[in-house]
Design a protein around this motif. Structure first.
Motif, PDB file in Angstrom:
ATOM      1  N   VAL A  15      13.726   1.541  -7.993  1.00 33.11           N
ATOM      2  CA  VAL A  15      13.835   2.993  -8.113  1.00 33.11           C
ATOM      3  C   VAL A  15      14.213   3.369  -9.540  1.00 33.11           C
ATOM      4  N   ALA A  16      15.181   2.637 -10.104  1.00 28.22           N
ATOM      5  CA  ALA A  16      15.619   2.923 -11.475  1.00 28.22           C
ATOM      6  C   ALA A  16      14.472   2.740 -12.465  1.00 28.22           C
ATOM      7  N   ARG A  17      13.664   1.689 -12.261  1.00 25.94           N
ATOM      8  CA  ARG A  17      12.551   1.427 -13.180  1.00 25.94           C
ATOM      9  C   ARG A  17      11.514   2.535 -13.120  1.00 25.94           C
ATOM     10  N   VAL A  18      11.127   2.956 -11.905  1.00 20.55           N
ATOM     11  CA  VAL A  18      10.117   3.993 -11.758  1.00 20.55           C
ATOM     12  C   VAL A  18      10.624   5.342 -12.267  1.00 20.55           C
ATOM     13  N   ALA A  19      11.909   5.615 -12.036  1.00 19.66           N
ATOM     14  CA  ALA A  19      12.476   6.896 -12.457  1.00 19.66           C
ATOM     15  C   ALA A  19      12.819   6.926 -13.941  1.00 19.66           C
ATOM     16  N   GLY A  20      12.894   5.732 -14.560  1.00 25.42           N
ATOM     17  CA  GLY A  20      13.254   5.665 -15.974  1.00 25.42           C
ATOM     18  C   GLY A  20      14.720   5.961 -16.221  1.00 25.42           C
ATOM     19  N   VAL A  21      15.580   5.537 -15.290  1.00 23.54           N
ATOM     20  CA  VAL A  21      17.020   5.740 -15.444  1.00 23.54           C
ATOM     21  C   VAL A  21      17.720   4.417 -15.167  1.00 23.54           C
ATOM     22  N   SER A  22      19.033   4.405 -15.302  1.00 23.10           N
ATOM     23  CA  SER A  22      19.802   3.191 -15.046  1.00 23.10           C
ATOM     24  C   SER A  22      20.090   3.044 -13.559  1.00 23.10           C
ATOM     25  N   VAL A  23      20.433   1.812 -13.168  1.00 21.61           N
ATOM     26  CA  VAL A  23      20.795   1.563 -11.776  1.00 21.61           C
ATOM     27  C   VAL A  23      22.015   2.379 -11.368  1.00 21.61           C
ATOM     28  N   PRO A  24      23.070   2.474 -12.202  1.00 21.36           N
ATOM     29  CA  PRO A  24      24.209   3.317 -11.815  1.00 21.36           C
ATOM     30  C   PRO A  24      23.825   4.779 -11.580  1.00 21.36           C
ATOM     31  N   THR A  25      22.842   5.285 -12.348  1.00 26.77           N
ATOM     32  CA  THR A  25      22.413   6.670 -12.153  1.00 26.77           C
ATOM     33  C   THR A  25      21.780   6.842 -10.773  1.00 26.77           C
ATOM     34  N   VAL A  26      20.941   5.881 -10.379  1.00 30.76           N
ATOM     35  CA  VAL A  26      20.343   5.938  -9.044  1.00 30.76           C
ATOM     36  C   VAL A  26      21.427   5.915  -7.976  1.00 30.76           C
ATOM     37  N   ARG A  40      17.321  14.431 -13.931  1.00 32.76           N
ATOM     38  CA  ARG A  40      17.410  13.019 -13.542  1.00 32.76           C
ATOM     39  C   ARG A  40      17.412  12.872 -12.012  1.00 32.76           C
ATOM     40  N   ARG A  41      18.097  13.784 -11.346  1.00 33.71           N
ATOM     41  CA  ARG A  41      18.128  13.734  -9.888  1.00 33.71           C
ATOM     42  C   ARG A  41      16.719  13.867  -9.322  1.00 33.71           C
ATOM     43  N   ASP A  42      15.948  14.797  -9.857  1.00 32.39           N
ATOM     44  CA  ASP A  42      14.581  14.996  -9.377  1.00 32.39           C
ATOM     45  C   ASP A  42      13.727  13.757  -9.618  1.00 32.39           C
ATOM     46  N   ARG A  43      13.903  13.102 -10.766  1.00 34.29           N
ATOM     47  CA  ARG A  43      13.141  11.880 -11.064  1.00 34.29           C
ATOM     48  C   ARG A  43      13.498  10.762 -10.094  1.00 34.29           C
ATOM     49  N   VAL A  44      14.791  10.627  -9.800  1.00 31.50           N
ATOM     50  CA  VAL A  44      15.221   9.584  -8.872  1.00 31.50           C
ATOM     51  C   VAL A  44      14.672   9.852  -7.469  1.00 31.50           C
ATOM     52  N   LEU A  45      14.786  11.082  -7.007  1.00 34.34           N
ATOM     53  CA  LEU A  45      14.302  11.403  -5.658  1.00 34.34           C
ATOM     54  C   LEU A  45      12.789  11.239  -5.551  1.00 34.34           C
ATOM     55  N   ALA A  46      12.067  11.555  -6.636  1.00 34.71           N
ATOM     56  CA  ALA A  46      10.614  11.359  -6.637  1.00 34.71           C
ATOM     57  C   ALA A  46      10.278   9.875  -6.538  1.00 34.71           C
ATOM     58  N   ALA A  47      11.051   9.038  -7.250  1.00 35.88           N
ATOM     59  CA  ALA A  47      10.820   7.587  -7.202  1.00 35.88           C
ATOM     60  C   ALA A  47      11.149   7.027  -5.825  1.00 35.88           C
ATOM     61  N   VAL A  48      12.216   7.545  -5.213  1.00 32.37           N
ATOM     62  CA  VAL A  48      12.593   7.118  -3.866  1.00 32.37           C
ATOM     63  C   VAL A  48      11.458   7.392  -2.891  1.00 32.37           C
ATOM     64  N   LYS A  49      10.875   8.581  -2.986  1.00 29.42           N
ATOM     65  CA  LYS A  49       9.777   8.941  -2.092  1.00 29.42           C
ATOM     66  C   LYS A  49       8.539   8.107  -2.368  1.00 29.42           C
ATOM     67  N   GLU A  50       8.216   7.906  -3.638  1.00 27.65           N
ATOM     68  CA  GLU A  50       7.021   7.137  -4.003  1.00 27.65           C
ATOM     69  C   GLU A  50       7.098   5.701  -3.497  1.00 27.65           C
ATOM     70  N   LEU A  51       8.284   5.096  -3.611  1.00 30.66           N
ATOM     71  CA  LEU A  51       8.444   3.687  -3.242  1.00 30.66           C
ATOM     72  C   LEU A  51       8.760   3.500  -1.756  1.00 30.66           C
ATOM     73  N   GLY A  52       9.139   4.578  -1.079  1.00 32.47           N
ATOM     74  CA  GLY A  52       9.575   4.436   0.302  1.00 32.47           C
ATOM     75  C   GLY A  52      10.896   3.720   0.393  1.00 32.47           C
ATOM     76  N   PHE A  53      11.748   3.930  -0.624  1.00 28.37           N
ATOM     77  CA  PHE A  53      13.041   3.238  -0.665  1.00 28.37           C
ATOM     78  C   PHE A  53      13.995   3.805   0.372  1.00 28.37           C
ATOM     79  N   ARG A  54      14.697   2.892   1.053  1.00 27.23           N
ATOM     80  CA  ARG A  54      15.777   3.278   1.945  1.00 27.23           C
ATOM     81  C   ARG A  54      16.953   2.348   1.696  1.00 27.23           C
TER      82      ARG A  54
END
Length: 346
Positions: A15-26, A40-54
């Motif tokens: 998620v951090a890689r796709v969003a372009g942020v650090s792991v602590p930020t995620v 940054r929040r929007d980028r993280v949430l977009a990456a979560v949705k794209e990857l299907g992360f849970r």
């Protein structure tokens, strides 16, 4: 057969890689513990949705020495077949050292299935069992992520195909044999009151039609119903108005009970005027008046077998293969030879 263990679930680093942020930020976005900029929040949430992360509940459980769980997704928990299958699942899971968490999927809408999956994945899940008895169950099976080991209990077949191991009752064969039995009693044809289906047609409907076609018997229009006795009563009232109806195959026993009641209320005797066959061998079917001839299905055994398939998937170096279970025809007093099934007006 594809193995879900070969598909790795996305982790927080992905998620951090796709969003372009650090792991602590995620982690901050997911936990909501520390404010994060809206961008940054929007980028993280977009990456979560794209990857299907849970969030990985199993990992949290291991860290906390928690007991792993099996999630069960079902469209209903009160009907006989569902409840009995859940009984078998719970018994087999407990014996294997797993707890069971049950999630009811209230409709076949994809967003409802996703919500049920997301809620269950907050738990420390080892795998998932889906009761693919109805459209909500089929929607849940599609929504379970590929990285989570999953199996299905089904009636007739599984829409998940060979990529999803499943234990299933051969409803098509059961309906075929029940229809053939009625034809062998001398009935010219057999009418069918059908339950809702997962795909285009229920396997019970398919087996009924195959038996009639092979015998060269007329194929009457199907009467659609739900699973309830009142729906059977409505269908039985329609059938009672036709003196040509001498044999009926119901999609389940509760429908059959409603059909028998409606026929009696309209002056049609069972089995003297009309023979009725149910499906499932509900606990009340043998106590009904008259006791129902029915296709017996061992749902408790089905639940145990589907857990066995999941355990096979979880065991290193093993492959789970689908299991077919064959129902039995139980002959009781609701059916008779056609000589005794000729309707006479009262």
């Amino acid at each position: 057969m594809a193995d879900s263990r070969g598909v790795k679930p996305p982790v927080i680093a992905d998620v951090a890689r796709v969003a372009g942020v650090s792991v602590p930020t995620v982690s901050r976005v997911l936990n909501g513990s520390v404010p994060v900029s809206a961008e940054r929040r929007d980028r993280v949430l977009a990456a979560v949705k794209e990857l299907g992360f849970r969030p990985n509940g199993a990992a949290r459980a291991l860290a906390n020495r928690g007991q792993p769980m099996i999630a069960v997704f079902a469209g209903n928990t009160t009907r006989y077949g569902y409840a009995s299958t859940l009984q078998g699942i719970e018994e087999a899971a407990r014996q294997a050292g797993y707890m069971v968490v049950i999630s009811v999927v209230e409709s076949a809408r994809p967003e409802i299935a996703e919500q049920a999956i997301d809620h269950a994945l907050r738990q420390p899940l080892a795998g998932a069992v889906v009761l693919e008895f109805d459209p909500p169950g089929a929607a849940a099976l599609r929504a379970v992520p590929a990285w989570l080991p999953k199996v299905a209990a089904a009636a007739g077949s599984s829409s998940g195909g060979e990529s999803v191991p499943h234990a299933y009752m051969d409803d098509r064969l059961g309906a075929y044999r029940a229809t053939q039995y009625l034809l062998d009693l001398g009935h010219r044809t057999v009418h069918h009151v059908s339950i809702p289906s997962v795909g285009t047609e229920s396997a019970r409907l398919v087996g009924w039609r195959e038996a009639l076609t092979e015998a060269g018997a007329p194929v009457p229009p199907v009467i659609g119903a739900d699973w309830s006795p009142m729906s059977g009563y409505d269908a039985g009232s329609r059938l009672a108005a036709d003196d040509e109806v001498t044999a009926v195959l119901a999609g389940n026993d509760e429908l059959a009970m409603g059909i028998v009641k409606a026929l009696g209320d309209q002056g049609r005797r069972v089995p003297d005027d009309v023979s009725v066959v149910g499906f499932d061998d509900h606990p009340l079917s043998g106590l009904w008046s008259p006791p129902l001839t029915t296709v017996r299905q061992d749902f408790v055994a089905l639940g145990r077998r589907v857990v066995g398939l999941l355990l096979d998937q979880l065991a290193p170096g093993t492959t789970a293969s689908s299991v077919r279970m064959v129902p039995d025809l139980v002959v009781r007093a609701s059916t008779g030879r056609v000589e005794a099934a000729v309707h006479t007006a009262s």
